[in-house]
Design an enzyme around this catalytic site. Structure first.
Site, short mmCIF file in Angstrom:
data_model
loop_
_atom_site.label_atom_id
_atom_site.label_comp_id
_atom_site.label_asym_id
_atom_site.label_seq_id
_atom_site.Cartn_x
_atom_site.Cartn_y
_atom_site.Cartn_z
N GLU A 1 -5.19 0.30 2.03
CA GLU A 1 -4.18 0.78 2.97
C GLU A 1 -4.76 1.03 4.36
O GLU A 1 -4.04 1.00 5.36
CB GLU A 1 -3.55 2.08 2.44
CG GLU A 1 -2.18 2.38 3.01
CD GLU A 1 -1.44 3.43 2.21
OE1 GLU A 1 -0.53 3.07 1.44
OE2 GLU A 1 -1.78 4.62 2.34
N HIS B 1 -16.93 -7.14 -20.57
CA HIS B 1 -16.31 -7.97 -21.60
C HIS B 1 -14.92 -8.46 -21.17
O HIS B 1 -14.16 -8.96 -22.00
CB HIS B 1 -16.23 -7.19 -22.91
CG HIS B 1 -17.58 -6.78 -23.42
ND1 HIS B 1 -18.32 -7.58 -24.27
CD2 HIS B 1 -18.33 -5.68 -23.18
CE1 HIS B 1 -19.46 -6.97 -24.54
NE2 HIS B 1 -19.50 -5.82 -23.88
N LYS C 1 10.02 1.24 2.25
CA LYS C 1 10.62 2.57 2.17
C LYS C 1 12.04 2.55 2.73
O LYS C 1 12.96 3.15 2.16
CB LYS C 1 9.77 3.58 2.95
CG LYS C 1 8.43 3.91 2.33
CD LYS C 1 7.71 4.95 3.19
CE LYS C 1 6.37 5.33 2.60
NZ LYS C 1 5.66 6.33 3.44
#
Length: 464
Positions: free
Chosen positions: A292, A321, A435
């Site tokens: 960000e 793994h 938003k």
């Protein structure tokens, strides 16, 4: 060499694994770092000037005794009154507190001790519903974190919780709330003043992703008995180190310089891989602060630059793994930053059983801590031998002071990296449209038409 290993005692940063000494032509020479010293000096001057004007405050939080004492005082007043704490917040309002909780409390704390701590860090209805079904509101403190008070996710959570508390406790509902918000502005501050709800302040100069060393992270930690003064002392010790202008004395600037030079070579992914389950949420916190802060379309001069480096979290030895095959033999587009721990707080000896077998006998008499340390060194060695950029952060142990130092280290590195890339590391314009569209879809006044004006989103919804 001394130039490739810097730290502050409890934490050491070793970047020899990115250098040409070990990687040959794919590596970074010390002279490459020396070549960007003017850019680093400019970044340092920008940071220091902004500090002087109190536009950047996170470096100075360890010395804010009034804030720290306020957190401790309120936590002491509430100590022993609640069996549960539910933390409402999203993004920087949650990732930091979660990282502290996982790093410094027992992995099974919520089973074995009180108060239990739960995070409502998403508006997933199943997560929220499950938490509310498994706590008694009469035994629960809700901490509500939103600097503006207008964050849609936290506002919705708070509305649900407030209604629940009113129905269950009536006039006593305010005794089960602590609001952590702006000291003067926003709906949560208005409610705190009007209704006498306990509150703590987030300094206006500190953005959400840099707020872990404010009451956002300190208050839940203090409620759980974590020594926040030790955490801030560790952060303060690191701050003194990472405020030095000389890149070869400043491990945070070195971290930023290495990543900046790596990015210029096409290494556009930064992996943080702690060899400790306790630090896995720290890697999650790192993902936000790195993504960000430096992922920006526009430069400080307003030009389109599309800057950024994708942060990835991995866990050693688990991800050996699942991910390390890619890191060792895939594209040369990653710098892997390994964190290991010299002394774990617990260890488990491996007993002398199956000693007569080649497959297991070599482990007899060793320890689990010894094994995971060997795994970290093995992965580091394999990466370097394969020509992959690899840095190494070594911790003496995991405690409050070390964790505070790590937070300060990565925050300072992020600020420097942003200015090296000529972007603002403290804004987040790219999240604002999403938003606004959400506000429109949910009917908030003043945001009408945001969804309809975003035609690609509308087409996508129709196609689905």
């Amino acid at each position: 060499t001394d130039k490739t290993r810097k730290g502050v005692g409890m934490i050491r940063f070793d970047f020899s694994g990115v250098t040409d000494k070990l990687l040959g032509g794919r590596g970074i020479a010390v002279s490459d770092i020396e070549a960007i010293v003017p850019a680093l000096a400019c970044a340092h001057e920008t940071i220091m000037a902004a500090r002087a004007k109190r536009e950047i405050l996170f470096y100075d939080l360890p010395n804010d005794n009034t804030m720290i004492e306020g957190v401790i005082t309120l936590a002491e007043q509430l100590k022993g009154r609640f069996k549960n704490i539910v933390h409402l917040g999203i993004g920087g309002s949650s990732l930091g507190p979660k990282a502290i909780f996982q790093a410094l409390k027992d992995p099974l704390h919520n089973i074995s001790a009180e108060p239990r701590l739960f995070f409502m860090d998403n508006v997933d209805p199943e997560l929220m519903g499950s938490i509310l079904e498994n706590i008694d509101p009469r035994e629960t403190l809700f901490t509500v974190v939103s600097k503006s008070g207008g964050t849609a996710e936290t506002a919705a959570q708070f509305m649900v919780v407030y209604d629940l508390l009113q129905r269950t406790l009536g006039k006593r509902c305010h005794d089960h709330l602590v609001l952590i918000t702006d000291p003067e502005k926003g709906i949560l501050r208005k409610l705190a003043v009007a209704d006498g709800i306990a509150s703590l302040s987030i300094p206006p100069e500190v953005g959400g992703r840099f707020s872990v060393l404010t009451p956002v992270g300190l208050f839940p930690a203090c409620l759980l008995g974590i020594d926040i003064q030790a955490m801030m002392a560790g952060a303060g010790k690191m701050a003194a180190c990472v405020l030095q202008g000389d890149v070869f004395k400043n491990p945070a600037y070195l971290y930023a310089a290495v990543h900046f030079l790596a990015l210029a070579r096409g290494v556009n992914i930064s992996v943080l891989m702690p060899y400790s389950n306790a630090l896995y949420d720290l890697a999650d916190w790192y993902r936000q602060i790195w993504a960000e802060s430096i992922g920006k379309r526009h430069s400080l001069k307003g030009k389109d630059v599309y800057a950024g480096q994708t942060p990835v979290k991995a866990l050693g030895a688990t991800d050996q793994h699942s991910q390390v095959q890619l890191y060792v033999e895939g594209p040369f587009d990653k710098i892997v930053n390994i964190i290991d721990v010299a002394t774990f707080r617990k260890d488990v000896p491996i007993p002398h059983v199956f000693g007569d077998t080649d497959e297991m006998g070599y482990l007899a008499g060793k320890s689990i801590a010894g094994l995971i340390r060997a795994e970290a060194l093995g992965t580091k060695g394999a990466l370097i031998e394969s020509g992959r950029m690899t840095s190494h952060i070594s911790l003496e142990t995991i405690d409050a002071g070390t964790l505070g130092g790590l937070f300060m280290f990565f925050e300072a590195a992020t600020a420097c990296m942003g200015y090296l890339l000529d972007v603002n590391p403290f804004d987040q314009p790219g999240v604002e449209l999403g938003k606004q569209i959400t506000f429109d879809l949910m009917g908030r006044r003043g945001y009408e038409g945001k969804f309809r004006s975003s035609s690609p989103v509308e087409r996508m919804v129709i196609e689905l």
